[in-house]
Design a protein around this motif. Structure first.
Motif, short mmCIF file in Angstrom:
data_model
loop_
_atom_site.label_atom_id
_atom_site.label_comp_id
_atom_site.label_asym_id
_atom_site.label_seq_id
_atom_site.Cartn_x
_atom_site.Cartn_y
_atom_site.Cartn_z
N GLY A 428 0.37 58.58 18.65
CA GLY A 428 0.77 57.09 18.79
C GLY A 428 1.10 56.54 17.06
N LEU A 429 0.60 57.02 15.78
CA LEU A 429 1.21 56.68 14.42
C LEU A 429 2.21 57.66 14.85
CD1 LEU A 429 0.31 56.14 12.09
CD2 LEU A 429 -0.57 57.53 11.49
N SER A 430 2.22 59.26 14.65
CA SER A 430 3.40 59.54 15.10
C SER A 430 4.53 59.20 15.43
CB SER A 430 2.84 60.99 15.71
OG SER A 430 4.72 61.81 15.60
N ILE A 431 4.58 58.78 17.09
CA ILE A 431 6.46 57.74 17.08
C ILE A 431 6.01 56.74 16.57
CG2 ILE A 431 6.33 56.55 19.84
CD1 ILE A 431 4.79 59.04 21.14
N LEU A 432 5.42 55.83 16.00
CA LEU A 432 5.56 54.97 14.96
C LEU A 432 5.92 55.09 14.21
CD1 LEU A 432 5.18 51.70 15.49
CD2 LEU A 432 3.15 52.37 13.84
N LEU A 433 5.65 55.93 13.54
CA LEU A 433 6.77 56.20 12.78
C LEU A 433 8.17 57.10 12.63
CD1 LEU A 433 3.58 58.24 9.74
CD2 LEU A 433 5.14 55.66 10.02
N LEU A 434 8.45 57.66 13.54
CA LEU A 434 9.52 58.12 14.06
C LEU A 434 10.62 57.07 14.21
CD1 LEU A 434 10.36 61.39 14.38
CD2 LEU A 434 9.81 60.41 17.24
N ILE A 435 9.99 55.48 15.05
CA ILE A 435 10.57 54.65 14.93
C ILE A 435 10.95 54.10 13.67
CG2 ILE A 435 10.49 52.13 16.19
CD1 ILE A 435 8.78 53.04 18.89
N ILE A 436 9.92 54.36 13.41
CA ILE A 436 10.06 53.14 12.01
C ILE A 436 11.63 53.93 11.19
CG2 ILE A 436 9.44 52.98 9.78
CD1 ILE A 436 6.73 52.25 10.86
N ALA A 437 11.54 55.67 11.33
CA ALA A 437 12.35 55.68 10.21
C ALA A 437 13.81 56.11 11.34
CB ALA A 437 12.08 58.05 11.05
N VAL A 438 13.72 55.64 12.74
CA VAL A 438 15.17 55.02 13.29
C VAL A 438 15.99 54.12 12.65
CG1 VAL A 438 16.33 54.91 15.27
CG2 VAL A 438 14.69 56.85 15.21
N LEU A 439 15.17 52.78 12.73
CA LEU A 439 15.21 51.66 12.24
C LEU A 439 15.35 52.20 10.74
CD1 LEU A 439 12.27 49.19 13.17
CD2 LEU A 439 14.34 49.58 14.87
N LEU A 440 15.03 52.91 9.51
CA LEU A 440 15.97 52.57 8.61
C LEU A 440 16.55 53.36 8.72
CD1 LEU A 440 11.95 53.23 7.11
CD2 LEU A 440 13.07 50.69 6.75
N GLY A 441 17.01 54.46 9.18
CA GLY A 441 18.39 54.79 9.20
C GLY A 441 17.99 56.80 8.54
N VAL A 442 17.12 57.25 8.62
CA VAL A 442 16.34 57.96 8.16
C VAL A 442 16.49 58.92 9.18
CG1 VAL A 442 14.85 59.55 7.65
CG2 VAL A 442 14.71 57.36 6.71
#
Length: 445
Positions: A428-442
């Motif tokens: 769950g934490l992994s998927i959440l960080l992945l979504i955050i990385a997409v939102l940040l443009g990483v």
């Protein structure tokens, strides 16, 4: 066919570990051998795979045996008692504060990028505190493992080094966009520690309430158990060396410093540490041998499991089952998912940790996903970040991780129970960080 056999082999082993039906040694040895035979390999080839696999983990097994002895002796003589008492005083026995402190300590301990040294530093020091507060030791392992996984994005750790070599980029440049993800990940983990600490506090209170309602028979049994515990405590106190506290502390710091410095092999460092700690604290040879007899069984048991895991990895790598699985995964995916393949693979990065070794994931799977993503205009770095962020959080929930076996041995825990306890939270934490990385443009989609 090789991929199918490899998947069946891994799934059976994971199922056996989770179910607890057989010992890890049985599953890690017999199932891969059967898989290799089914794939058409003979005794000579399997023997060679075994030799290559066990050779790679032999140093870990040696380190494990002497690390168990060293930290066991340090615990016997009371080295960790002041630290534990201080942490209890600071937290005032607050389970939530201890959970939060675990994350901070583990993150600092993993600055060297070594999972083995992180577990060697944190588990022996914190486990007695968890036991004293009646906290679940699997919570300790999950928090330490997840914190170490987030910190594992540093450039001197394995995943970024492998990625940099595959993409032929500078590893420091690769790391910089991941720094915000690491910071956010640690903040989220601290919030998770607070939530899980609160849950743990309620469970402890509930167990205590149930204990107060014990029957007279249970009470009488508790009295007997209490007497036995008192005798055990008296025996334990007899080997404590409070007058040598600072000398033992300097010895422990020196061993850990050499371990982090890396000037000599870790197993050799602990071997020297044991050789100094024994005569320092127990001048009589008989007492020295007694300490070895007390702690050696646990070290030898886990060393055999590590060697069995080495055999397992050697066979799967030697037969090229892992490489075949990574290659064939791409070919079975529907065409419409291809433009988002890097994100999809990232979202399933933690489950892949149960199926693929780190080398197979980065050296075999990453180049394939990168080539597919490039045809849709996705930069190689974006693909790399999706796969790193999605996978790295699950580093220490995989039976393919030698360092995790080390942690399990230090804590006296089981792989199957650890997977059941930690897997969904880590994923769950992994998927959440992945979504955050997409939102940040990483990560670009």
């Amino acid at each position: 066919m090789l991929s199918i056999i490899g998947l069946i082999t891994i799934v059976i082993i994971i199922a056996l570990l989770i179910s607890g039906k057989v010992s890890p040694i049985v599953g890690l040895v017999l199932v891969p051998v059967a898989g290799a035979f089914a794939a058409g390999f003979g005794f000579d080839e399997i023997g060679q795979f075994f030799t290559e696999g066990t050779t790679k983990v032999a140093s870990v097994a040696i380190m494990f045996i002497f690390a168990i002895l060293f930290f066991g002796i340090m615990q016997d003589v009371g080295l960790f008692d002041p630290l534990i008492n201080k942490m209890i005083a600071i937290s005032r026995g607050n389970v939530i504060a201890v959970a939060v402190a675990t994350v901070v300590i583990a993150a600092i301990a993993h600055l060297d990028g070594s999972g083995a040294s992180t577990f060697l530093i944190t588990i022996p020091a914190l486990l007695p505190l968890y036991k004293r507060l009646k906290m679940n030791p699997y919570l300790l392992l999950m928090l330490v493992g997840t914190a170490a996984s987030i910190m594992n994005m540093v450039p001197w750790a394995g995943p970024l080094g492998r990625t940099a070599s595959v993409l032929d980029v500078d590893v420091t440049e690769l790391w910089r966009p991941l720094i915000p993800i690491q910071i956010i990940g640690l903040v989220l983990l601290l919030l998770i520690a607070v939530a899980l600490g609160y849950r743990e506090k309620r469970l402890i209170a509930k167990k205590a309430a149930l204990g107060e309602a014990a029957s007279e028979e249970e009470v009488s049994e508790d009295v007997i158990a209490g007497a036995q515990l008192a005798a055990a405590v008296a025996e334990e106190n007899s080997v404590k060396r409070p007058k040598l506290l600072w000398i033992n502390a300097l010895l422990a710091i020196a061993v850990i410093g050499v371990l982090v410095w890396g000037i000599i092999p870790a197993g050799f460092a602990f071997m020297i540490g044991v050789s100094i700690a024994l005569p320092l604290n127990f001048p009589k040879v008989q007492d020295q041998m007694e300490r070895i007899k007390v702690h050696a069984p646990g070290g030898i048991m886990m060393a055999t499991i590590i060697l069995a895991a080495g055999s397992f990895l050697g066979i799967l790598n030697g037969t090229e089952m892992l490489t075949s699985i990574a290659t064939d995964l791409v070919t079975v995916l529907p065409a419409f998912v291809a433009p988002y393949l890097h994100v999809i693979i990232g979202m399933f990065g933690v489950p892949f940790d149960l199926l693929l070794s780190t080398d197979a994931y980065y050296f075999a799977l990453l180049p394939i996903i990168d080539q597919v993503a490039l045809t849709f205009g996705i930069p190689s770095l974006s693909t790399a970040y999706a796969m790193i962020i999605g996978n790295i959080i699950g580093t220490f929930v995989s039976p393919l991780s030698p360092a995790l076996w080390l942690a399990l041995g230090l804590a006296g825990l089981e792989m199957g129970k650890h997977i059941r306890y930690s897997f969904m939270m880590m994923w769950g934490l992994s998927i959440l960080l992945l979504i955050i990385a997409v939102l940040l443009g990483v990560i670009i989609i």
